[in-house]
Design an enzyme around this catalytic site. Structure first.
Site, PDB file in Angstrom:
ATOM      1  N   HIS A 283      33.731  91.751 109.896  1.00 12.75           N
ATOM      2  CA  HIS A 283      32.434  92.358 110.217  1.00 12.75           C
ATOM      3  C   HIS A 283      31.965  93.340 109.149  1.00 12.75           C
ATOM      4  O   HIS A 283      30.790  93.693 109.116  1.00 12.75           O
ATOM      5  CB  HIS A 283      32.515  93.066 111.576  1.00 12.75           C
TER       6      HIS A 283
ATOM      7  N   ASP B 196      27.321  98.358 104.013  1.00 10.48           N
ATOM      8  CA  ASP B 196      27.364  97.971 105.425  1.00 10.48           C
ATOM      9  C   ASP B 196      27.541  96.464 105.491  1.00 10.48           C
ATOM     10  O   ASP B 196      26.913  95.739 104.718  1.00 10.48           O
ATOM     11  CB  ASP B 196      26.031  98.364 106.099  1.00 10.48           C
TER      12      ASP B 196
END
Ligand code: ADQ
Length: 460
Positions: A156, A364
């Site tokens: 992720h 991110d």
């Protein structure tokens, strides 16, 4: 006939717990679509003596297997190696990483214990889907316990440039363990390319004609599966009563000035100080904009036991104090910074109210706040997304205002431009972003990953 699905993620959405996030709902849907399966993870509990088994519950045909951690495991595996070594390195913050051998030993031990445990829940025709950086060794440990079926892994967070990944003293060990997975999914093409380049340059991996990689006597697939949201669901949420009530409350407080909004977990990867500095710079440089917009930053603390987060909190307090002291007036406060979380409905209402969203992480994996903001907009009068080029979402949303979050002047310029952007341009940019979040929804993501996993057969 496909086998059952076995999911492992650090935290599960255990029976009875609200499945607030889109991801938890998606994984629950994936399990029930297969007619059942197992969802394994940490129970969230810390116990005194080393636990042997897992707590097992069944809900709608899905078995939840939840394992506890001891205090020492929690400190070494979770707070230690996962959060103080892997998280900073994967987010390019080698300066913050702490490479403690004892932490890695705990990480290894928990992955081993969990791998053995999870192997006991499998049946020969099952497929296994492991999530995230807490479990890089879990596949290898399952193999050591006799599991020979397919294992998929989804990361992720970003997979960093090979030079950065190699700074981990255990990178060779981690890489060998990751080669026990058959399918490795990443958020963006940049991550997939980084992983491939690492295997090829560092370990003599060979890119095969069919796109797979031969390395460490195995053949594996590394592929991009950009995670998404359910845009219709989120758009509906933004029109609901709770969302409207939240928007009215905030609209009243800021006296209907333009709302500049940031929503993040409080984390040093999210670029919060840079964002506040840039907003301060907008006010420094543009006297005409003073009193005309309000910046609301929502950032609930996470992993507070880690020193770096406490330092971040002090920095944010200082910056907010400086800017508010310089510019606040009797009826206006430039920055409001709320160190707490809010329900999705409230966030949806605020996204829709906002004229500008600042999604400016230093790095991110994807950043779902960016996608939620887009989904929540009024198509006739949409807000502007200022997005970091280092968020995974940037690959999919080139019509946002892309910024380098380290460049305070550039960021300030983008905020200024966003605040003054004409309606026509806002609409055009938003339409392209809306089309993009509808292409790779959360449902698409889980289907695409599982389809790829179902057609992957372990080769060794
Ligand atoms: P996160 O770092 O948590 O997730 P993000 O994707 O932005 O980052 O958020 C995930 C969810 O948390 C979203 O649904 C969002 O609304 C919610 N959230 C974020 N801040 C919140 C706040 N202040 N209050 C309440 N809710 C909040 C990790 C990776 C990301 C990746 C996701 C999914 O770091 O890069 O996008 O996993 O793969």
């Amino acid at each position: 006939m496909t086998g059952r699905l076995i999911i492992a993620s650090n935290r599960t959405a255990a029976p009875g717990e609200a499945r607030a996030g889109g991801l938890a709902v998606a994984l629950a849907d994936a399990l029930s679509e297969r007619g059942g399966g197992v969802w394994f993870g940490w129970s969230g509990d810390i116990v005194e003596r080393e636990p042997r088994g897992a707590h097992v519950f069944t809900e709608d045909g899905v078995e939840f297997a939840l394992a506890d951690l001891t205090q020492a495991e929690y400190d070494g595996y979770y707070l230690g190696y996962a959060n103080r070594a892997l998280w900073p390195v994967f987010h390019y913050r080698i300066d913050l990483a702490q490479f403690e051998e004892a932490d890695f030993a705990a990480y290894e031990a928990v992955n081993r214990r969990f791998g053995r445990l999870l192997a006991q829940f499998t049946r020969p025709e099952d497929v296994v889907w492991i999530h995230d950086y807490h479990f890089l060794l879990l596949g290898q440990e399952m193999r050591a316990s006799g599991w020979s079926g397919p294992i998929g892994f989804f990361l992720h967070i970003p997979f960093p440039a090979p030079e950065v990944f190699s700074s981990l003293p255990q990178h060779q060990r981690l890489a060998r363990a990751m080669a026990a997975f058959d399918l490795l999914g990443f958020q963006t093409d940049r991550d997939t390319a980084n992983f491939r380049r690492y295997l090829i340059d560092t370990h003599g991996g060979e890119l095969l004609e069919d796109g797979r990689i031969a390395v460490f006597d195995r053949v594996l697939t590394a592929k991009t599966f950009s995670i998404g949201i359910d845009p219709d669901d989120f758009a509906a949420l933004a029109l609901g009563d709770e969302a409207r009530a939240a928007a009215e409350r905030v609209g009243g407080i800021i006296d209907n000035r333009a709302l500049v909004l940031g929503v993040d977990r409080m984390d040093y990867s999210k670029g919060l100080p840079q964002r506040m500095e840039a907003f301060g710079r907008v006010l420094d440089d543009n006297p005409d904009l003073r009193g005309r917009s309000s910046f609301l930053q929502i950032a609930p603390p996470s992993r507070e036991a880690v020193d770096a987060y406490q330092a971040l909190r002090v920095e944010l307090d200082r910056l907010t104090g400086r800017i508010n002291a310089d510019y606040a007036d009797l009826d206006w406060v430039p920055i409001r910074y709320l160190a707490r979380g809010y329900p999705r409905e409230t966030l949806a209402g605020l996204y829709r109210l906002a004229r500008v969203a600042l999604v400016t992480p230093l790095h991110d994996g994807m950043n779902l706040v960016a996608k939620e903001f887009v989904a929540a907009q009024d198509p006739e009068d949409p807000g502007v997304l200022v997005l970091s080029e280092f968020a995974g979402a940037a690959e999919q949303m080139p019509t946002s205002l892309l910024v380098n979050p380290h460049d305070i002047a550039g960021l300030a310029e983008a905020i200024h431009r966003a605040l003054l952007m004409p309606l026509e341009e806002r609409r055009e940019r938003w339409q392209a972003m809306d089309a993009s979040i509808r292409e790779t929804t959360i449902a698409w993501w889980r289907h695409a990953f599982l389809e790829a996993l179902d057609t992957t057969r372990p080769d060794a």
